[in-house]
Design a protein around this motif. Structure first.
Motif, PDB file in Angstrom:
ATOM      1  N   ILE A  50       0.834  -1.205   0.000  1.00  0.00           N
ATOM      2  CA  ILE A  50       0.000   0.000   0.000  1.00  0.00           C
ATOM      3  C   ILE A  50       0.865   1.249   0.000  1.00  0.00           C
ATOM      4  CG2 ILE A  50      -1.668   1.334   1.340  1.00  0.00           C
ATOM      5  CD1 ILE A  50      -2.749  -1.397   2.362  1.00  0.00           C
ATOM      6  N   VAL A  51       1.856   1.288   0.884  1.00  0.00           N
ATOM      7  CA  VAL A  51       2.759   2.447   0.946  1.00  0.00           C
ATOM      8  C   VAL A  51       3.538   2.578  -0.359  1.00  0.00           C
ATOM      9  CG1 VAL A  51       4.731   3.470   2.152  1.00  0.00           C
ATOM     10  CG2 VAL A  51       2.935   2.317   3.458  1.00  0.00           C
ATOM     11  N   LEU A  52       3.970   1.435  -0.896  1.00  0.00           N
ATOM     12  CA  LEU A  52       4.713   1.446  -2.157  1.00  0.00           C
ATOM     13  C   LEU A  52       3.860   1.996  -3.288  1.00  0.00           C
ATOM     14  CD1 LEU A  52       7.337   0.593  -3.616  1.00  0.00           C
ATOM     15  CD2 LEU A  52       6.301  -1.654  -3.967  1.00  0.00           C
ATOM     16  N   ASN A  53       2.594   1.558  -3.375  1.00  0.00           N
ATOM     17  CA  ASN A  53       1.699   2.069  -4.415  1.00  0.00           C
ATOM     18  C   ASN A  53       1.545   3.580  -4.326  1.00  0.00           C
ATOM     19  OD1 ASN A  53       1.265  -0.471  -5.446  1.00  0.00           O
ATOM     20  ND2 ASN A  53      -0.742  -0.748  -4.500  1.00  0.00           N
ATOM     21  N   LYS A  54       1.346   4.058  -3.100  1.00  0.00           N
ATOM     22  CA  LYS A  54       1.171   5.504  -2.908  1.00  0.00           C
ATOM     23  C   LYS A  54       2.448   6.264  -3.280  1.00  0.00           C
ATOM     24  CE  LYS A  54      -2.344   5.217   0.747  1.00  0.00           C
ATOM     25  NZ  LYS A  54      -3.340   6.155   0.184  1.00  0.00           N
ATOM     26  N   SER A  55       3.598   5.699  -2.896  1.00  0.00           N
ATOM     27  CA  SER A  55       4.871   6.350  -3.212  1.00  0.00           C
ATOM     28  C   SER A  55       5.142   6.348  -4.713  1.00  0.00           C
ATOM     29  CB  SER A  55       6.020   5.645  -2.479  1.00  0.00           C
ATOM     30  OG  SER A  55       5.893   5.776  -1.087  1.00  0.00           O
ATOM     31  N   LEU A  56       4.855   5.209  -5.359  1.00  0.00           N
ATOM     32  CA  LEU A  56       5.061   5.128  -6.808  1.00  0.00           C
ATOM     33  C   LEU A  56       4.180   6.123  -7.554  1.00  0.00           C
ATOM     34  CD1 LEU A  56       5.236   1.245  -7.175  1.00  0.00           C
ATOM     35  CD2 LEU A  56       7.106   2.827  -7.675  1.00  0.00           C
ATOM     36  N   THR A  57       2.936   6.261  -7.089  1.00  0.00           N
ATOM     37  CA  THR A  57       2.018   7.212  -7.728  1.00  0.00           C
ATOM     38  C   THR A  57       2.496   8.650  -7.533  1.00  0.00           C
ATOM     39  OG1 THR A  57       0.156   5.704  -7.357  1.00  0.00           O
ATOM     40  CG2 THR A  57      -0.369   8.003  -7.821  1.00  0.00           C
ATOM     41  N   TYR A  58       2.858   8.970  -6.279  1.00  0.00           N
ATOM     42  CA  TYR A  58       3.240  10.349  -5.952  1.00  0.00           C
ATOM     43  C   TYR A  58       4.549  10.753  -6.631  1.00  0.00           C
ATOM     44  CZ  TYR A  58       4.595  14.443  -3.244  1.00  0.00           C
ATOM     45  OH  TYR A  58       4.993  15.704  -2.862  1.00  0.00           O
ATOM     46  N   TYR A  59       5.574   9.940  -6.431  1.00  0.00           N
ATOM     47  CA  TYR A  59       6.883  10.301  -6.982  1.00  0.00           C
ATOM     48  C   TYR A  59       6.953  10.036  -8.480  1.00  0.00           C
ATOM     49  CZ  TYR A  59       8.429  10.971  -2.206  1.00  0.00           C
ATOM     50  OH  TYR A  59       8.548  11.444  -0.909  1.00  0.00           O
ATOM     51  N   GLY A  60       6.125   9.096  -8.971  1.00  0.00           N
ATOM     52  CA  GLY A  60       6.044   8.892 -10.413  1.00  0.00           C
ATOM     53  C   GLY A  60       5.501  10.115 -11.118  1.00  0.00           C
ATOM     54  N   ALA A  61       4.506  10.766 -10.497  1.00  0.00           N
ATOM     55  CA  ALA A  61       3.918  11.982 -11.077  1.00  0.00           C
ATOM     56  C   ALA A  61       4.935  13.118 -11.149  1.00  0.00           C
ATOM     57  CB  ALA A  61       2.704  12.411 -10.258  1.00  0.00           C
ATOM     58  N   LEU A  62       5.928  13.091 -10.273  1.00  0.00           N
ATOM     59  CA  LEU A  62       6.958  14.133 -10.258  1.00  0.00           C
ATOM     60  C   LEU A  62       8.142  13.816 -11.180  1.00  0.00           C
ATOM     61  CD1 LEU A  62       7.103  14.788  -6.387  1.00  0.00           C
ATOM     62  CD2 LEU A  62       5.800  16.056  -8.113  1.00  0.00           C
ATOM     63  N   SER A  63       8.091  12.626 -11.801  1.00  0.00           N
ATOM     64  CA  SER A  63       9.205  12.185 -12.647  1.00  0.00           C
ATOM     65  C   SER A  63       8.775  12.132 -14.113  1.00  0.00           C
ATOM     66  CB  SER A  63       9.661  10.791 -12.198  1.00  0.00           C
ATOM     67  OG  SER A  63       8.681   9.829 -12.557  1.00  0.00           O
ATOM     68  N   ILE A  64       9.665  11.662 -14.950  1.00  0.00           N
ATOM     69  CA  ILE A  64       9.360  11.536 -16.377  1.00  0.00           C
ATOM     70  C   ILE A  64       8.392  10.391 -16.650  1.00  0.00           C
ATOM     71  CG2 ILE A  64      11.582  12.512 -17.074  1.00  0.00           C
ATOM     72  CD1 ILE A  64      12.506   9.617 -17.677  1.00  0.00           C
ATOM     73  N   TYR A  65       8.156   9.529 -15.663  1.00  0.00           N
ATOM     74  CA  TYR A  65       7.369   8.314 -15.891  1.00  0.00           C
ATOM     75  C   TYR A  65       5.867   8.511 -15.747  1.00  0.00           C
ATOM     76  CZ  TYR A  65      12.047   6.426 -15.068  1.00  0.00           C
ATOM     77  OH  TYR A  65      13.391   6.171 -15.115  1.00  0.00           O
ATOM     78  N   GLY A  66       5.447   9.487 -14.946  1.00  0.00           N
ATOM     79  CA  GLY A  66       4.026   9.663 -14.686  1.00  0.00           C
ATOM     80  C   GLY A  66       3.516   8.680 -13.637  1.00  0.00           C
ATOM     81  N   GLU A  67       2.191   8.692 -13.370  1.00  0.00           N
ATOM     82  CA  GLU A  67       1.613   7.875 -12.303  1.00  0.00           C
ATOM     83  C   GLU A  67       1.496   6.398 -12.674  1.00  0.00           C
ATOM     84  OE1 GLU A  67      -1.397  10.949  -9.983  1.00  0.00           O
ATOM     85  OE2 GLU A  67      -2.151   9.809 -11.702  1.00  0.00           O
ATOM     86  N   ALA A  68       1.059   6.092 -13.877  1.00  0.00           N
ATOM     87  CA  ALA A  68       0.686   4.722 -14.221  1.00  0.00           C
ATOM     88  C   ALA A  68       1.879   3.810 -14.491  1.00  0.00           C
ATOM     89  CB  ALA A  68      -0.240   4.725 -15.439  1.00  0.00           C
ATOM     90  N   ILE A  69       2.946   4.319 -15.122  1.00  0.00           N
ATOM     91  CA  ILE A  69       4.075   3.458 -15.500  1.00  0.00           C
ATOM     92  C   ILE A  69       4.731   2.800 -14.280  1.00  0.00           C
ATOM     93  CG2 ILE A  69       6.457   3.511 -16.378  1.00  0.00           C
ATOM     94  CD1 ILE A  69       5.482   5.252 -18.660  1.00  0.00           C
ATOM     95  N   PRO A  70       5.102   3.551 -13.234  1.00  0.00           N
ATOM     96  CA  PRO A  70       5.695   2.890 -12.064  1.00  0.00           C
ATOM     97  C   PRO A  70       4.769   1.859 -11.431  1.00  0.00           C
ATOM     98  CG  PRO A  70       6.130   5.240 -11.989  1.00  0.00           C
ATOM     99  CD  PRO A  70       5.143   5.028 -13.092  1.00  0.00           C
TER     100      PRO A  70
END
Length: 458
Positions: free
Chosen positions: A259-279
């Protein structure tokens, strides 16, 4: 030597033969369980795409919850059963089987109802972005109907192995997986039902496996179950809970981390070149591929359990030590092979589950090579944790089950991304794996240095 040990194969047959007899079907059963997720991931990735893969990752904590319940009452009941049989307490052993079955049914039904009633809040809590939520709701609303059967199949498999029939436990899971795979192809590619088709195929397979397990447990080999044994009594449930707490806690820890990993991937993914869905999509696929590897050490630890529990109960500590060391040797060989696969062939593995953008492949390859860098140590924690549980030391088993997920990984996936962004999530994995493996080695060495283990091995 005690009469029971001479007559019972667990106390008399060669360790190598016993470990193969019990571990191989357990590994196959675990692989089949992992196959459920892998097969869905394959068909969804090929038909729905990245958002569909992300949706299955969002729903994954609920699958982990099912396995946590199954391990609590499956391994807990099996360990209590085999320890009692080693002490020649056959009537007590039957109560452990009966109480385990009833608790599995009650908890599986409760989880199904909770999921149905609070579906959207749960999925949002698990980290679902808006563009993934619809897919996740469709998939989870259907798969949750199969939770009682999934838990019956997984938990019942441990009880069946404890009764001395690992092959039937394997067949239960294999039958469900074959049905799931065939129906996935029909429902997703043939009828074009997408997420709903994959979910429907999954629960039909789980129902078949669960019903087969129930059929067997009504006619156990070594004990005869009656209605009296099915009556829930705290004295038996308490012992089952204490022995099943370690593997259950490990799964709950995995769920919390997921759960924490999903939230972190979504949040930090949105701040990166990858976006929310790719991570989210990449992590979901790679975690499920990693489950295939973990099927081996976990299957070995499950095959080890009845051997260790019976001989520890019979005070034959020489065989206990020999069985544990054999299990560790096999686990290490498999872990090294998995490490080489993850380091050398990451792009080829991720490509099995559909195509993606350059950023998709970039993140997936990095996740494989960095997050899973210490795969070659990951066999120690599950085997050693189950070992302590099997010998009636659940506190040590529970502590070990918490090391990788809660004590090490969880703080790291919170803190490191604050410092170096989404790459911090990748580096959290190898640090946690190394620390957990080292802790398991230290605890195992201390246990095996105790005087009762120091006789010359057979």
């Amino acid at each position: 030597m005690k009469e029971t040990v001479v007559k019972n194969p667990l106390g008399a047959e060669p360790i190598d033969s016993l470990l193969k007899k019990f571990a191989v079907p357990s590994i196959i059963a675990m692989l089949v369980s992992a196959l459920y997720n892998i097969v869905d991931q394959f068909f969804i990735g090929r038909s729905v795409g990245e958002l569909g893969n992300a949706a299955t990752n969002i729903a994954f904590p609920l699958s982990i919850s099912c396995i946590a319940i199954a391990l609590m009452f499956g391994i807990g009941g099996a360990s209590a059963f085999n320890l009692a049989m080693g002490r020649r307490e056959k009537e007590e052993a039957a109560h452990y089987i009966g109480n385990s079955i009833m608790m599995i049914v009650i908890c599986g039904t409760a989880l199904c109802l909770i999921t149905q009633l609070f579906l959207e809040p749960l999925l949002r809590f698990f980290g679902s972005p808006d563009n993934v939520l619809g897919y996740a709701k469709t998939y989870t609303r259907i798969t949750s109907l199969g939770f009682p059967f999934l838990i019956l199949a997984a938990g019942g498999g441990h009880l069946i192995r404890a009764d001395g029939n690992p092959r039937f436990a394997m067949v239960c899971n294999l039958a469900g997986a074959v049905v799931n795979t065939v129906l996935d192809a029909v429902f997703v590619f043939g009828f074009h039902w997408g997420m709903a088709g994959a979910a429907a195929a999954t629960i039909i397979g789980q129902m078949l496996s669960g019903l087969m397990a129930i059929h067997y447990l009504r006619h156990c080999r070594t004990v005869e179950l009656t209605k009296e044994h099915l009556k829930i009594k705290w004295q038996y449930v308490k012992r089952i809970l204490s022995l099943g707490a370690a593997p259950c806690t490990n799964q709950i820890a995995m769920m919390v981390v997921q759960i924490v990993l999903n939230k972190s991937l979504t949040y930090y993914g949105a701040l990166s070149i990858y976006g929310e869905a790719i991570p989210l999509a990449c992590a979901g696929i790679i975690m499920k591929v990693n489950q295939v590897f973990f099927s081996f050490p976990i299957g070995i630890s499950q095959g080890l359990q009845p051997i260790v529990s019976f001989n520890y109960g019979a005070e034959n500590y020489t065989r206990v030590k020999k069985a544990y060391l054999k299990a560790i040797t096999y686990g290490f060989a498999i872990a090294v092979f998995a490490f080489l696969m993850f380091q050398l062939l990451p792009r080829q593995i991720i490509s099995i589950f559909g195509d993606g953008s350059a950023e998709y492949y970039q993140f997936a390859v990095s996740y494989f090579r960095i997050f899973l860098l210490f795969t070659f140590l990951n066999f120690m924690q599950p085997i050693t944790s189950n070992f302590f549980t099997a010998i009636g030391k659940p506190t040590k088993g529970m502590f070990l089950s918490l090391t990788r997920q809660i004590i090490f990984l969880l703080p790291l996936i919170v803190v490191l991304p604050m410092l170096i962004g989404i790459d911090g999530i990748l580096y959290a994995g190898p640090i946690a794996d190394f620390m957990a493996g080292l802790t398991a080695i230290v605890m195992a060495v201390r246990e095996l240095k105790m005087s009762k283990y120091l006789k010359v091995l057979e």
